[in-house]
Scaffold this motif. Sequence first.
Motif, short mmCIF file in Angstrom:
data_model
loop_
_atom_site.label_atom_id
_atom_site.label_comp_id
_atom_site.label_asym_id
_atom_site.label_seq_id
_atom_site.Cartn_x
_atom_site.Cartn_y
_atom_site.Cartn_z
N GLY A 173 0.83 -1.21 0.00
CA GLY A 173 0.00 0.00 0.00
C GLY A 173 0.86 1.25 0.00
N ALA A 174 1.85 1.26 0.87
CA ALA A 174 2.74 2.42 0.98
C ALA A 174 3.54 2.62 -0.31
CB ALA A 174 3.70 2.23 2.16
N LEU A 175 3.94 1.52 -0.91
CA LEU A 175 4.69 1.59 -2.16
C LEU A 175 3.80 2.13 -3.29
CD1 LEU A 175 7.58 0.83 -3.00
CD2 LEU A 175 6.71 -1.40 -3.70
N SER A 176 2.52 1.79 -3.23
CA SER A 176 1.58 2.25 -4.24
C SER A 176 1.47 3.77 -4.27
CB SER A 176 0.17 1.70 -3.97
OG SER A 176 0.16 0.30 -4.03
N VAL A 177 1.41 4.38 -3.08
CA VAL A 177 1.31 5.84 -3.06
C VAL A 177 2.66 6.49 -3.31
CG1 VAL A 177 -0.86 6.17 -1.81
CG2 VAL A 177 1.22 5.72 -0.51
N GLY A 178 3.73 5.75 -3.16
CA GLY A 178 5.05 6.28 -3.45
C GLY A 178 5.24 6.51 -4.95
N GLY A 179 6.14 7.43 -5.27
CA GLY A 179 6.32 7.77 -6.68
C GLY A 179 7.77 7.79 -7.12
N VAL A 180 8.63 7.13 -6.34
CA VAL A 180 10.04 7.06 -6.73
C VAL A 180 10.24 5.73 -7.45
CG1 VAL A 180 12.44 7.06 -5.93
CG2 VAL A 180 10.73 8.46 -4.74
N ASP A 181 10.49 5.80 -8.75
CA ASP A 181 10.54 4.59 -9.58
C ASP A 181 11.54 3.55 -9.09
OD1 ASP A 181 8.52 5.35 -11.18
OD2 ASP A 181 9.77 6.04 -12.85
N LEU A 182 12.65 4.04 -8.54
CA LEU A 182 13.69 3.13 -8.06
C LEU A 182 13.11 2.05 -7.15
CD1 LEU A 182 16.77 2.46 -7.67
CD2 LEU A 182 16.74 4.10 -5.78
N TYR A 183 12.11 2.43 -6.36
CA TYR A 183 11.51 1.47 -5.43
C TYR A 183 10.26 0.78 -5.98
CZ TYR A 183 14.45 4.37 -2.46
OH TYR A 183 15.49 5.07 -1.93
N SER A 184 9.49 1.50 -6.80
CA SER A 184 8.16 0.98 -7.12
C SER A 184 7.97 0.47 -8.55
CB SER A 184 7.10 2.04 -6.82
OG SER A 184 7.39 3.24 -7.49
N TYR A 206 7.26 -3.16 -9.32
CA TYR A 206 6.11 -3.79 -8.66
C TYR A 206 4.77 -3.28 -9.17
CZ TYR A 206 9.89 -5.09 -5.52
OH TYR A 206 11.07 -5.56 -5.02
N LYS A 207 4.81 -2.35 -10.14
CA LYS A 207 3.57 -1.70 -10.59
C LYS A 207 2.45 -2.69 -10.89
CE LYS A 207 4.76 2.92 -11.18
NZ LYS A 207 5.69 3.73 -11.95
N PRO A 208 2.74 -3.86 -11.49
CA PRO A 208 1.64 -4.78 -11.77
C PRO A 208 0.87 -5.24 -10.53
CG PRO A 208 3.65 -5.46 -12.91
CD PRO A 208 4.03 -4.34 -12.00
N ILE A 209 1.45 -5.11 -9.37
CA ILE A 209 0.73 -5.58 -8.18
C ILE A 209 0.39 -4.44 -7.22
CG2 ILE A 209 1.56 -7.98 -8.24
CD1 ILE A 209 3.70 -7.14 -6.17
N LEU A 210 0.44 -3.20 -7.71
CA LEU A 210 0.16 -2.06 -6.82
C LEU A 210 -1.22 -1.46 -7.08
CD1 LEU A 210 3.62 -0.21 -6.81
CD2 LEU A 210 2.75 -1.93 -5.22
N LEU A 211 -1.69 -0.63 -6.13
CA LEU A 211 -2.98 0.07 -6.27
C LEU A 211 -2.90 1.10 -7.39
CD1 LEU A 211 -3.57 0.96 -2.50
CD2 LEU A 211 -4.72 -0.86 -3.79
N ASP A 212 -4.07 1.40 -7.95
CA ASP A 212 -4.15 2.41 -9.00
C ASP A 212 -4.35 3.78 -8.37
OD1 ASP A 212 -4.50 3.73 -11.38
OD2 ASP A 212 -6.60 3.15 -11.58
N VAL A 213 -3.23 4.49 -8.21
CA VAL A 213 -3.24 5.76 -7.48
C VAL A 213 -3.32 6.93 -8.46
CG1 VAL A 213 -1.67 7.23 -6.14
CG2 VAL A 213 -2.07 4.87 -5.43
#
Length: 447
Positions: free
Chosen positions: A151-162, A165-172
Amino acid sequence: MDWQKEDLKYIWHPCSQMKDYETLPPIVIDYAEGINLYDINGKCYKDVISSWWCNLLGHCNPRINAAVKKQIDSLEHVIFANFTHKSAITLCQELIKVLPEGLCKFNFADNGSAAIEMALKMSFQYHYQTEHPEKKRFMALTDAYHGETLGALSVGGVDLYSELYKPILLDVVRIEGPDCYRCPYGLERDCCNCECFKKAEEAFEKYGEETAAIIVEPLLQGSAGMKVYPPLYLKKLRELCNKYNVHLIADEIATGYGRTGKMFAFNHAGVSPDIMCLSKGLTGGYMPMAVAITTRKIYDAFYDDYLKGKAFMHSHTYAGNPLACSAAIEVLKILREDNIIEKANKKAEYFNKVIKEKFLPLKNVGEVRSIGLINAIELVKDKETKEPLDYKKRTGYQIYKKALQNGVLLRPLGDVIYFNPPLIIEKNDMDFVTDIALKCTKEILEN
Ligand SMILES: *Cc1c(COP(=O)(O)O)cnc(C)c1O
């Protein structure tokens, strides 16, 4: 015993390419005091990044040590459902005195990301239980960092971390946030009217109805490279959130506890968020603890007969851990009794002056930006165009390694070198660490 070899046999270190450890093995720390870390060979490292921004009042602070020792002899932990203890209650009593107005209900977790998860779920459930089930999306800013659980990664916007994983994150809903160093409107941080805020207005117009909450790192986007933006942005955001019945979640995990020169970054804006997440400085860097603090209004939407099914069924085993609470109470006492933030602000003036004098003349220094004791030096290829350095050269990482050899723990974010020291840093250490950082930066850049 070869501790380094044994470490590598077992341990997978956080946020690391383990192959890098072939040339830079883990440094085995034996003991610490103030801003100094000592390895098993007695070598000293100045911890000017507060061990990932959490150490607030120095390592092995005698007062916090004593508080935790006292606690451990009476109660180490107890289940926090239906049970409580004096330390958790005292902590809330003390914290409420310094929090922005309206924040009065405390829900405990054991790390920052967990507090973010809690805030997001709490917001969604509030709307669900107040006849707005359509509000199920979240908004966040570009370059945001809010932790690394899904969830926290979903709202994050630093590509290095997220990115991966985009295929498994929330649509923010992603809003282009302030970018003051490279302002697309050609304006200056200190005197603009937050023209970039119109991106938020556009997003709210389009998605406000379906949005439960927007989450921000107030004034300082840490992991993005210590990007600083003006308080006016938060003020405007508060108004916009009110208009659309969208919660404003303040991620003060990094900015809280005097890091920006006031107790909380939101204090600069003179407005309150609906939910505030704290961790890092909360226990002075001693124990893993976090808290999501909210308003009476949100709390009340969960308060009903059991069979209505409105309870917030969120729990962490170590919620409200007494040892962590005892450290956190002592931190607040020290801040108040020793005027720590006021003193840190005086030091901050000096620190910023020294850093500007030393670094701005370098041809690869694009900007020196600061807030509180935090100072960041952005290295660029070209000062005029602000073109970044080639990230493949890993300049920041080379500087990191060089500084370690010289006894200073910097941990650049990409090619942004920064200082985020414990608030108790002294002048001689400020001189020393900036000298070393400058020397190492020059050496690496000239290569
Ligand atoms: C560190 C941090 C988090 C995550 O906290 P963890 O305890 O590492 O999970 C979230 N938000 C911000 C702004 C942070 O700096």
